[in-house]
Design an enzyme around this catalytic site. Structure first.
Site, short mmCIF file in Angstrom:
data_model
loop_
_atom_site.label_atom_id
_atom_site.label_comp_id
_atom_site.label_asym_id
_atom_site.label_seq_id
_atom_site.Cartn_x
_atom_site.Cartn_y
_atom_site.Cartn_z
N HIS A 45 -35.75 29.17 49.00
CA HIS A 45 -36.59 28.30 49.84
C HIS A 45 -37.91 28.96 50.24
CE1 HIS A 45 -36.34 24.69 52.85
NE2 HIS A 45 -37.34 24.58 51.97
N CYS A 96 -36.14 26.93 58.39
CA CYS A 96 -35.74 27.90 57.37
C CYS A 96 -36.85 28.65 56.66
CB CYS A 96 -34.82 27.22 56.35
SG CYS A 96 -35.29 25.53 55.98
#
Length: 575
Positions: free
Chosen positions: A133, A72
């Site tokens: 993130h 990610c």
């Protein structure tokens, strides 16, 4: 007589006004760890995704759309910037492959430009709902140097880190606790700290230091040892947080309410923005490892909590799309649906499917890790039922948005993405990419080459994974490593025709091999020359949180909860 400068200004205003009515709104749906085999329009017939499938029916389905990384943090940075993560240090040497703690100084460099920044500069109202993130703080808690607001988002509601296994209150041994156990077992930190403390007392006994110094050194030494243990074993409280703009509003968060709350925020944003151009990214936690969908969705699917989480996300997509329709915005809204990387097949919990493609999350060279279930809808420009089978990349969104806005690309950076509107609109039939490079962290694992003629896309594997027998996963580590004994360095590289052999079952060894590899090797040499040395943002130090970077609400308890009224949503049905 009108002055030339004013005349030029008025012409620009007139041009801007004429273009303004044609500029689309943008809605980006980004799933988390969703495999290409999990979606109905890509072949799944056991998980219900009617709203996602409807985007494909009304727009385009991209069957060879690729993430720039199979995990990610680097994948999401490439999506926003249109550039390979290795160009600006969003890579490491090996594990971890992404950020694993909130209280670390790493993040997306401020020197990077994102497509939300392009839209904001053109008067768009922008928002990110859900997972970020890409870092938060640099020097101290609250400096928010890596916050989404510094990368083009006017409004942020969501997770500054991610929804990891630590966020599940029912998990008995979390990832952080496992890391802490290894640290304290193998590094013997308690013995080291005791030795240091005894040495400090000895210095005091021989009157080399004062009691004040003893106290300060003891506190420092204890903190050095105890804080990492405290942080790693309390990951749910310290890492599982929700922010609204700059403020922590829930700590730890309730996973099961996140998707309905994000959906409610999306509806509100669309209603408030209906009279001005907007860019909205809805970045789901679904279907990351703490799989706890809202109670209305549990037990509805045929695939346990994983299937329930997929169907919850599909419901949310349906609510957002229905809101666009209700507000009369569907016709001129560019809608994009994708996943950040492939399904995580080694989690040990209910997982998804990467279809016919080998490998999964964390495997930068495997199709299962980087080939994403991607759909695009824009009724004014894209015909219903369009299928694009050519190689495209998530990095292409940056230059595509720039082209739609009519803004030039940055001239001081290499932009690796390409404008794909000609492909989506039917004006082009072949990929705009001659070559695409597939990295696992900082290591180049594979290269994809699309000749300008013929119906073939070649893919060379320089590195292969040593999968557990009978699988395409590395279950001993719950994720494959990028280098070392866990991989095989192919000499010569393995070559596949992924157009006609998408499952990569038949390596090529005929006379075409040296010709194709000659082109690929030359492309690799040119690519490597274009790279510059950058500070790596991901590394082993990311396992160790820094207390001065830790966000906290209701200090010193670090505990707060947001009260939300979800009654306006028809949860489980359609809005």
């Amino acid at each position: 007589m009108v002055r030339p400068a004013w005349f030029a200004f008025l012409c620009c205003v007139a041009l801007g006004s004429s273009r303004g009515s044609d500029r689309p709104n943008f809605v980006f749906f980004v799933a988390d760890d969703l495999g290409i085999g999990d979606v109905g329009c890509f072949g799944n017939d056991t998980i219900r995704t009617p709203h996602i499938d409807r985007i494909a029916a009304k727009g385009a389905k991209l069957t060879q759309h690729l993430a720039a990384a199979a995990v990610c943090t680097p994948s999401r940075s490439a999506f926003l910037t249109g550039r390979y993560p290795i160009r600006y240090g969003m890579v490491g040497t090996d594990l971890p492959l992404a950020f694993v703690q909130l209280a670390i100084p790493s993040g997306l460099p401020r020197s990077e430009v994102t497509f939300p920044q392009l839209a904001k500069a053109h008067g768009y109202r922008t928002a990110l709902l859900g997972k970020w993130h890409l870092g938060l703080n640099c020097a101290w808690a609250g400096d928010h140097c890596h916050h989404p607001s510094n990368f083009g988002f006017d409004y942020f509601y969501g997770l500054p880190l991610t929804n990891g296994l630590d966020c599940d209150p029912d998990v008995t041994v979390t990832v952080g606790q496992y890391i802490a156990m290894l640290l304290y077992r193998h590094l013997r930190l308690w013995e080291i700290s005791t030795t240091i403390f005894v040495a400090i007392l000895a210095l005091k006994y021989f009157r080399y230091i004062q009691w004040k110094t003893v106290f300060l050194l003891s506190v420092f030494g204890w903190s050095l040892v105890a804080y990492p243990h405290l942080a790693l074993t309390n990951g749910r409280r310290l890492n599982c947080v929700i922010m609204r703009d700059d403020e922590i509003i829930e700590m730890p968060f309730n996973v099961s309410t996140i998707t309905p709350r994000m959906t409610l925020e999306a509806v509100r944003f669309l209603e408030e923005s209906k009279k001005e151009p907007f860019l909205l990214e809805v970045s789901y936690w679904n279907v990351h490892t703490a799989q706890l969908p809202y109670m209305e969705f549990r037990g509805r699917s045929r695939h346990g909590l994983y299937g329930d989480a997929v169907e919850e996300m599909d419901w949310s997509v349906g609510v957002v799309m229905a809101t666009l329709e209700r507000l009369g915005l569907t016709e001129n809204t560019f809608v994009y649906f994708t996943s950040d990387n492939g399904g995580h097949i080694e989690t040990g919990v209910e997982g998804g499917s990467n279809g016919i493609y080998k490998g999964g999350k964390g495997q930068g060279g495997s199709e299962g890790g980087i080939r994403m279930p991607t759909l695009v809808q824009w009724p004014r420009k894209i015909k219903p039922g369009t299928v694009v089978s050519e190689a495209t990349s998530q990095m292409d969104i940056f230059p595509t948005v720039a082209d739609i806005l009519g803004t030039p690309l940055p001239q001081d950076k290499v932009i690796d993405g390409r404008n794909i509107m000609p492909l989506l609109g039917g004006a082009a039939v072949t990929s705009p990419h001659d070559v695409l490079f597939h990295y696992c962290s900082e290591y180049l694992h594979a290269v994809r080459y699309r000749p300008r003629e013929g119906n073939v896309t070649w893919k060379a594997h320089f590195v292969s994974y040593n999968w557990d027998p009978g699988t395409t996963g590395c279950y001993s580590l719950r994720i494959c490593r990028c280098a070392g004994q866990e991989v095989t360095y192919n000499d010569p590289p393995l070559l596949y025709d992924v157009t006609n052999d998408p499952g990569e079952d038949r390596p090529i060894s005929d006379p075409r091999y040296p010709v194709v590899m000659g082109v690929i090797n030359k492309a690799v040499e040119e690519h490597v020359r274009s790279l510059t040395e950058e500070e790596k943002q991901i590394g082993l130090s990311n396992f160790i949180p820094r207390p001065w970077l830790q966000e906290c609400c209701n200090f010193p308890f670090c505990d707060c909860k947001e009260d939300v009224d979800l009654s306006s949503l028809e949860i489980g049905g359609q809005s």
